[in-house]
Design a protein around this motif. Structure first.
Motif, mmCIF file in Angstrom:
data_model
loop_
_atom_site.group_PDB
_atom_site.id
_atom_site.type_symbol
_atom_site.label_atom_id
_atom_site.label_comp_id
_atom_site.label_asym_id
_atom_site.label_seq_id
_atom_site.Cartn_x
_atom_site.Cartn_y
_atom_site.Cartn_z
ATOM 1 N N LEU A 1 7.604 4.219 1.991
ATOM 2 C CA LEU A 1 6.171 4.415 1.748
ATOM 3 C C LEU A 1 5.914 4.921 0.330
ATOM 4 C CD1 LEU A 1 4.743 5.966 5.035
ATOM 5 C CD2 LEU A 1 3.789 4.021 3.809
ATOM 6 N N ALA A 2 6.750 5.847 -0.123
ATOM 7 C CA ALA A 2 6.590 6.376 -1.480
ATOM 8 C C ALA A 2 6.765 5.271 -2.514
ATOM 9 C CB ALA A 2 7.591 7.506 -1.725
ATOM 10 N N ASP A 3 7.734 4.379 -2.283
ATOM 11 C CA ASP A 3 7.931 3.243 -3.202
ATOM 12 C C ASP A 3 6.724 2.315 -3.176
ATOM 13 O OD1 ASP A 3 10.408 4.207 -3.915
ATOM 14 O OD2 ASP A 3 11.515 2.921 -2.510
ATOM 15 N N GLU A 4 6.218 2.046 -1.990
ATOM 16 C CA GLU A 4 5.039 1.179 -1.864
ATOM 17 C C GLU A 4 3.826 1.805 -2.546
ATOM 18 O OE1 GLU A 4 4.135 -0.027 2.099
ATOM 19 O OE2 GLU A 4 6.187 -0.663 2.541
ATOM 20 N N LEU A 5 3.669 3.111 -2.366
ATOM 21 C CA LEU A 5 2.554 3.805 -3.005
ATOM 22 C C LEU A 5 2.658 3.688 -4.522
ATOM 23 C CD1 LEU A 5 0.120 5.747 -3.130
ATOM 24 C CD2 LEU A 5 1.738 7.657 -2.887
ATOM 25 N N SER A 6 3.845 3.903 -5.049
ATOM 26 C CA SER A 6 4.045 3.828 -6.491
ATOM 27 C C SER A 6 3.713 2.432 -7.020
ATOM 28 C CB SER A 6 5.493 4.184 -6.830
ATOM 29 O OG SER A 6 5.712 4.139 -8.210
ATOM 30 N N ASN A 7 4.175 1.418 -6.304
ATOM 31 C CA ASN A 7 3.900 0.041 -6.711
ATOM 32 C C ASN A 7 2.408 -0.277 -6.609
ATOM 33 O OD1 ASN A 7 4.851 -2.764 -7.349
ATOM 34 N ND2 ASN A 7 3.963 -3.156 -5.327
ATOM 35 N N HIS A 8 1.789 0.208 -5.549
ATOM 36 C CA HIS A 8 0.342 -0.014 -5.348
ATOM 37 C C HIS A 8 -0.460 0.592 -6.500
ATOM 38 C CE1 HIS A 8 -3.636 0.109 -3.471
ATOM 39 N NE2 HIS A 8 -3.653 1.400 -3.711
ATOM 40 N N VAL A 9 -0.150 1.827 -6.860
ATOM 41 C CA VAL A 9 -0.895 2.510 -7.918
ATOM 42 C C VAL A 9 -0.708 1.799 -9.258
ATOM 43 C CG1 VAL A 9 -1.042 4.649 -9.257
ATOM 44 C CG2 VAL A 9 -0.867 4.744 -6.758
ATOM 45 N N LYS A 10 0.485 1.282 -9.504
ATOM 46 C CA LYS A 10 0.771 0.642 -10.798
ATOM 47 C C LYS A 10 0.169 -0.749 -10.913
ATOM 48 C CE LYS A 10 5.205 3.027 -11.526
ATOM 49 N NZ LYS A 10 6.688 2.863 -11.517
ATOM 50 N N THR A 11 0.100 -1.485 -9.814
ATOM 51 C CA THR A 11 -0.230 -2.913 -9.920
ATOM 52 C C THR A 11 -1.605 -3.304 -9.399
ATOM 53 O OG1 THR A 11 0.811 -3.385 -7.768
ATOM 54 C CG2 THR A 11 2.216 -3.511 -9.733
ATOM 55 N N VAL A 12 -2.165 -2.568 -8.447
ATOM 56 C CA VAL A 12 -3.414 -3.008 -7.810
ATOM 57 C C VAL A 12 -4.610 -2.481 -8.592
ATOM 58 C CG1 VAL A 12 -4.815 -2.927 -5.714
ATOM 59 C CG2 VAL A 12 -2.317 -3.122 -5.552
ATOM 60 N N ARG A 13 -5.538 -3.382 -8.906
ATOM 61 C CA ARG A 13 -6.740 -3.004 -9.651
ATOM 62 C C ARG A 13 -8.019 -3.353 -8.889
ATOM 63 N NH1 ARG A 13 -3.653 -0.340 -11.315
ATOM 64 N NH2 ARG A 13 -2.768 -0.094 -13.406
ATOM 65 N N ALA A 14 -7.914 -3.620 -7.614
ATOM 66 C CA ALA A 14 -9.104 -3.930 -6.813
ATOM 67 C C ALA A 14 -10.006 -2.703 -6.721
ATOM 68 C CB ALA A 14 -8.690 -4.377 -5.408
ATOM 69 N N ARG A 15 -11.309 -2.955 -6.512
ATOM 70 C CA ARG A 15 -12.260 -1.850 -6.467
ATOM 71 C C ARG A 15 -11.943 -0.866 -5.334
ATOM 72 N NH1 ARG A 15 -18.372 -3.353 -5.479
ATOM 73 N NH2 ARG A 15 -18.062 -4.503 -7.429
ATOM 74 N N ASN A 16 -11.424 -1.372 -4.226
ATOM 75 C CA ASN A 16 -11.112 -0.523 -3.082
ATOM 76 C C ASN A 16 -9.683 0.008 -3.104
ATOM 77 O OD1 ASN A 16 -13.654 -0.776 -2.011
ATOM 78 N ND2 ASN A 16 -13.131 -2.478 -0.668
ATOM 79 N N ALA A 17 -9.023 -0.072 -4.245
ATOM 80 C CA ALA A 17 -7.619 0.357 -4.315
ATOM 81 C C ALA A 17 -7.455 1.820 -3.921
ATOM 82 C CB ALA A 17 -7.074 0.119 -5.720
ATOM 83 N N ASP A 18 -8.388 2.667 -4.325
ATOM 84 C CA ASP A 18 -8.257 4.094 -4.009
ATOM 85 C C ASP A 18 -8.342 4.360 -2.513
ATOM 86 O OD1 ASP A 18 -7.899 4.677 -6.637
ATOM 87 O OD2 ASP A 18 -9.857 5.604 -6.963
#
Length: 608
Positions: free
Chosen positions: A337-354
């Motif tokens: 999960l921590a790896d997925e979170l890190s990847n999500h924060v770095k790569t996803v720029r969608a408005r609902n990313a947060d």
């Protein structure tokens, strides 16, 4: 007859107010809702407004007398700032318990009529009062392609009756700040039949609570931002005319959450016509659609916008995690999960990313494994909207040196542009299950040093709140004395409440301070002082006593509340002063926090 009222008030309005403001109604509203609303404010009261709750029967009679005399006036609320983004802050308000109660009574009398006048069941004003589905709640396999899921999504999530090709999302620019109070009053009066005096009192309270700095005149614009039901209900009803348009133009295929509007159409031209009509109506009310947040989306674009697959993935993970038993499996899932979170924060720029980031943090909180400390530090510092979620994750973790260092780092590295950021972090520390040993004593000392030399009232509040649980009596007395320079009833309440911790070393100073507050202090802080003077001279309450039911409820909370602990300090002092050496098993049953046990046992050792 008073010059503040006319014969009309005495003959008719007094009767109408008498029908609404009854003791039984006010007491019920306070116990059912008002009390919890006060507790839900982000800035907490160290006495839990228990002076109001303890004497509720007397307090409601005082409120009724003021209302029926024509003299009721909202008291100055506590105003604090909370950062939205880039240092830009929202001004939030915490009214007094009396004003929250009057607000809620007036809201209750309007609710049924407003609900009856609502054009469509597709509009909601309070998400926490409705069991609504969310975009990730669609019960369908991830393996299905989105174009097959799209009709089901519209029907199951939005309750749309027909499958449409496009989804439109929009909202209103700075909605709460731009609502004209006169316009709002006209709209409410036109859609419901209610007593004029009820609306007069309600809008008088709203004007009293409006933010008007520097002696500026009231602008008659903007609802006060308060975490209670009344402003939400009024602002919800203000948009009923938009609901009429959407119901007619979309065949009722729309959903509105306050000013967050979603509707479906067959083609972009239809969407643009509807948006233009809505905006024209909004402009006639001094409002405008937020074009930066307006989108006309195909099914594929909606899939990305709502991050359907990511949400569904997290749903499945949560189901799997709930079944985990052994520590090794939990650690493995936490690392993934921590790896997925890190990847999500770095790569996803969608408005609902947060929103997805918050879900990752919530899921990590369930595992209670400290694997994402580096990620959450940067999220906390850079993204104000994510700070609460980060703190929930950190609070879920068992104490260790590394997690402690994160809290210290957050205090050190976060640029604070508001009043709430530091306070909420400190409040989290008072709720965290920290054992008491040489390591944690050193940690507490480090935090105490970070809170030294407050530059304003809210920084002082952080200091006194932290010390109320973790500080030594002498330090608390010094900080309390320093707090006298902040001339506000709310901060005076906190100073008075925290002094129970000083009873163990200097009860003469505390008693004299409380008596001085009763004689020369604000009514608000004097009320707390009277309560604590009584408790510090009372015998231990019997199980049937309402104080005992408050301190030792049948349903125990996960964390024993700090305000209740402070009252227990007063009772412990009373027991010690009376020479009672009676064991109190109920105290041991409820007080498990080692810091509380240490402080109480220094006052009354026989309790433990």
């Amino acid at each position: 007859m008073s010059h503040r009222i006319t014969a009309r008030f005495e003959i008719e309005r007094h009767r109408q107010l008498t029908e609404l403001f009854t003791s039984s109604r006010l007491i019920k509203v306070w116990r059912d809702l008002g009390k919890q609303q006060m507790r839900n404010f982000p800035i907490a009261d160290l006495h839990d407004y228990y002076d109001f709750n303890y004497a509720i029967e007397i307090r409601v009679e005082e409120i009724i007398e003021r209302v029926l005399s024509g003299y009721y006036h909202a008291e100055a609320p506590l105003i604090y700032r909370t950062e939205k983004k880039y240092g830009v802050c929202r001004h939030m308000m915490i009214p007094t318990p009396s004003d929250v109660l009057v607000f809620q009574v007036l809201t209750d009398c309007l609710y049924a009529e407003i609900k009856k006048a609502q054009p469509s069941e597709g509009a909601y004003y309070s998400r926490d009062k409705h069991a609504l589905s969310l975009p990730h709640s669609l019960t369908a396999s991830k393996d299905y392609p989105w174009f097959i899921l799209w009709p089901k999504f519209q029907k199951e999530i939005w309750n749309f009756t027909k499958n449409k090709n496009y989804l439109v999302t929009t909202d209103i620019s700075n909605y709460f700040d731009n609502i004209g109070l006169r316009e709002l009053r006209h709209v409410i009066s036109s859609i419901i039949a209610t007593s004029e005096v009820y609306l007069d009192l309600l809008f008088s309270l709203i004007e009293n609570l409006s933010w008007n700095p520097d002696y500026l005149p009231n602008t008659q614009k903007g609802l006060p931002t308060i975490g209670i039901e009344a402003p939400r209900l009024l602002s919800h009803a203000f948009l009923f005319e938009i609901d009429h348009i959407l119901k007619s133009k979309t065949d009722n295929n729309f959903v509105r959450w306050m000013d967050d509007i979603n509707f479906s159409v067959d083609d972009p031209k239809e969407a643009k016509c509807i948006l233009g009509e809505i905006n024209n109506v909004m402009k006639s009310r001094g409002l405008a659609l937020n074009l930066a947040k307006t989108e006309i989306m195909t099914s594929e674009e909606a899939e990305k916008h709502f991050m359907f697959n990511e949400n569904l993935h997290l749903d499945k993970l949560n189901v799997r995690i709930a079944k985990l038993k052994d520590k090794r499996s939990k650690v493995r899932h936490a690392n993934n999960l921590a790896d997925e979170l890190s990847n999500h924060v770095k790569t996803v720029r969608a408005r609902n990313a947060d929103m997805i980031t918050k879900r990752y943090l919530t899921t990590l909180s369930k595992l209670k494994i400290p694997v994402a400390l580096e990620q959450v530090c940067s999220l906390y510092v850079e993204k104000p909207d994510l700070r609460n979620s980060v703190l929930i994750y950190l609070k879920s973790l068992p104490f260790d040196v590394n997690v402690g260092k994160v809290f210290i780092q957050l205090l050190k590295d976060t640029n604070e542009y508001d009043d709430a950021t530091r306070y909420i972090l400190v409040a989290t520390l008072t709720e965290w299950a920290i054992p008491r040993n040489s390591t944690t004593i050193h940690f507490v000392k480090k935090i105490t040093e970070k809170l030294e030399n407050p530059q304003n009232a809210f920084e002082w509040l952080c200091q006194i709140t932290f010390l109320a649980k973790y500080g030594e009596a002498e330090k608390i007395a010094t900080v309390a004395e320093n707090g006298k320079k902040f001339k506000d009833p709310f901060f005076a309440r906190q100073r008075v409440a925290a002094l129970t911790r000083v009873l163990e070393t200097n009860h003469e100073y505390v008693i004299s301070s409380w008596k001085e507050e009763v004689t020369h202090g604000y009514n608000d802080s004097a009320s707390v002082a009277i309560n604590l003077l009584n408790f510090s001279e009372s015998s231990f309450p019997s199980r049937k006593n309402k104080l005992s039911k408050y301190l030792f409820p049948d349903k125990q909370s996960a964390t024993y509340p700090l305000p209740k602990f402070l009252i227990l300090c007063a009772l412990a002092h009373s027991e010690s002063k009376l020479g009672n050496t009676i064991p109190r098993p109920i105290v041991q049953e409820h007080i498990l926090d080692e810091w509380y046990v240490h402080a109480l046992s220094r006052i009354q050792q026989c309790w433990f």
